[in-house]
Motif scaffolding. Structure first.
Motif, mmCIF file in Angstrom:
data_model
loop_
_atom_site.group_PDB
_atom_site.id
_atom_site.type_symbol
_atom_site.label_atom_id
_atom_site.label_comp_id
_atom_site.label_asym_id
_atom_site.label_seq_id
_atom_site.Cartn_x
_atom_site.Cartn_y
_atom_site.Cartn_z
ATOM 1 N N PRO A 90 0.713 -1.192 0.021
ATOM 2 C CA PRO A 90 -0.075 0.063 0.008
ATOM 3 C C PRO A 90 0.629 1.306 0.087
ATOM 4 C CG PRO A 90 -0.772 -1.503 1.676
ATOM 5 C CD PRO A 90 0.457 -2.070 1.070
ATOM 6 N N VAL A 91 1.931 1.337 0.768
ATOM 7 C CA VAL A 91 2.806 2.439 0.862
ATOM 8 C C VAL A 91 3.475 2.556 -0.639
ATOM 9 C CG1 VAL A 91 5.027 3.373 1.772
ATOM 10 C CG2 VAL A 91 3.336 2.156 3.264
ATOM 11 N N VAL A 92 3.761 1.356 -1.188
ATOM 12 C CA VAL A 92 4.629 1.671 -2.301
ATOM 13 C C VAL A 92 3.427 1.889 -3.587
ATOM 14 C CG1 VAL A 92 5.510 0.295 -4.582
ATOM 15 C CG2 VAL A 92 6.178 -0.086 -2.136
ATOM 16 N N ALA A 93 2.174 1.600 -3.514
ATOM 17 C CA ALA A 93 1.209 2.252 -4.499
ATOM 18 C C ALA A 93 0.924 3.559 -4.188
ATOM 19 C CB ALA A 93 0.028 1.292 -4.364
ATOM 20 N N ARG A 94 0.681 4.134 -3.002
ATOM 21 C CA ARG A 94 0.584 5.430 -2.904
ATOM 22 C C ARG A 94 1.730 6.364 -3.352
ATOM 23 N NH1 ARG A 94 -1.131 4.490 2.076
ATOM 24 N NH2 ARG A 94 0.976 4.537 3.206
ATOM 25 N N GLU A 95 2.997 6.046 -2.988
ATOM 26 C CA GLU A 95 4.265 6.701 -3.454
ATOM 27 C C GLU A 95 4.186 6.766 -5.007
ATOM 28 O OE1 GLU A 95 7.201 6.030 0.412
ATOM 29 O OE2 GLU A 95 7.391 5.051 -1.297
ATOM 30 N N ALA A 96 3.783 5.571 -5.421
ATOM 31 C CA ALA A 96 3.960 5.720 -7.096
ATOM 32 C C ALA A 96 2.935 6.625 -7.479
ATOM 33 C CB ALA A 96 3.644 4.058 -7.568
ATOM 34 N N ALA A 97 1.812 6.609 -7.008
ATOM 35 C CA ALA A 97 0.702 7.486 -7.683
ATOM 36 C C ALA A 97 1.092 8.882 -7.291
ATOM 37 C CB ALA A 97 -0.619 7.297 -6.922
ATOM 38 N N GLU A 98 1.624 9.225 -6.127
ATOM 39 C CA GLU A 98 1.949 10.406 -5.806
ATOM 40 C C GLU A 98 3.254 11.110 -6.632
ATOM 41 O OE1 GLU A 98 3.397 10.333 -1.602
ATOM 42 O OE2 GLU A 98 1.002 10.298 -0.992
ATOM 43 N N GLN A 99 4.210 10.025 -7.204
ATOM 44 C CA GLN A 99 5.057 10.527 -8.042
ATOM 45 C C GLN A 99 4.924 10.370 -9.702
ATOM 46 O OE1 GLN A 99 8.609 8.298 -6.422
ATOM 47 N NE2 GLN A 99 8.012 8.624 -4.244
ATOM 48 N N ASN A 100 3.755 9.960 -9.944
ATOM 49 C CA ASN A 100 3.292 9.760 -11.402
ATOM 50 C C ASN A 100 4.268 8.537 -11.836
ATOM 51 O OD1 ASN A 100 1.190 11.573 -11.263
ATOM 52 N ND2 ASN A 100 2.638 13.376 -11.473
#
Length: 152
Positions: A90-100
């Motif tokens: 979940p953290v990886v997915a959240r960060e990936a979305a935030e960083q496009n």
């Protein structure tokens, strides 16, 4: 330059959305990303976990009560690197979305990052060490066809 030998165990815990993370992490790509960051042969376990397990491990081993993107447990650096890399989906997915970024792009970065930690690299010791580690990560990732993970 020939790549190092890697014995890889890839594990997925049970958590909501695990199928999306499995799809982003085919074994051959995980092995390729890690091998490009290795200076020695290695035995590495990669475990993809949910928020609860990630938080518990970070709390128990780093005394930080939150889930982080990647935890590296290094057991030996010579003659063979031996480590566990635990990534919190979940953290990886959240960060990936935030960083496009795509999930695969961010996982590649975090696996390279964790593999460098397993070999003694540390970005928390000084600003110079952080800059050197980031530059090395960027070079490795560019060699794998990824953009600079630190570019704004």
């Amino acid at each position: 330059m020939p790549l190092q030998t890697l014995t890889l165990s890839l594990q997925f815990a049970r958590f909501d959305g695990a199928a999306e993370h499995r799809a982003a992490l085919p074994r051959h790509k995980v092995a390729r990303w890690i091998r490009h960051a290795l200076a020695l042969d290695a035995e590495i376990t990669v475990r993809i976990v949910g928020e609860n397990e990630g938080r518990q491990l970070n709390r128990d081993y780093r005394q930080k009560d939150y889930a982080t993107n990647v935890l590296t447990f290094d057991y030996a650096q010579e003659p063979v690197v031996s480590a566990d890399l635990v990534l919190c989906a979940p953290v990886v997915a959240r960060e990936a979305a935030e960083q496009n970024k795509t999930l695969a792009e961010h996982y590649a970065h975090l696996l390279v990052h964790g593999t460098l930690h397993a070999q003694g690299w540390d970005h928390e010791t000084s600003e110079q060490d952080a800059q050197e580690m980031e530059a090395y990560e960027t070079d490795i990732l560019r060699g794998l066809g990824f953009a600079d993970p630190y570019a704004a």
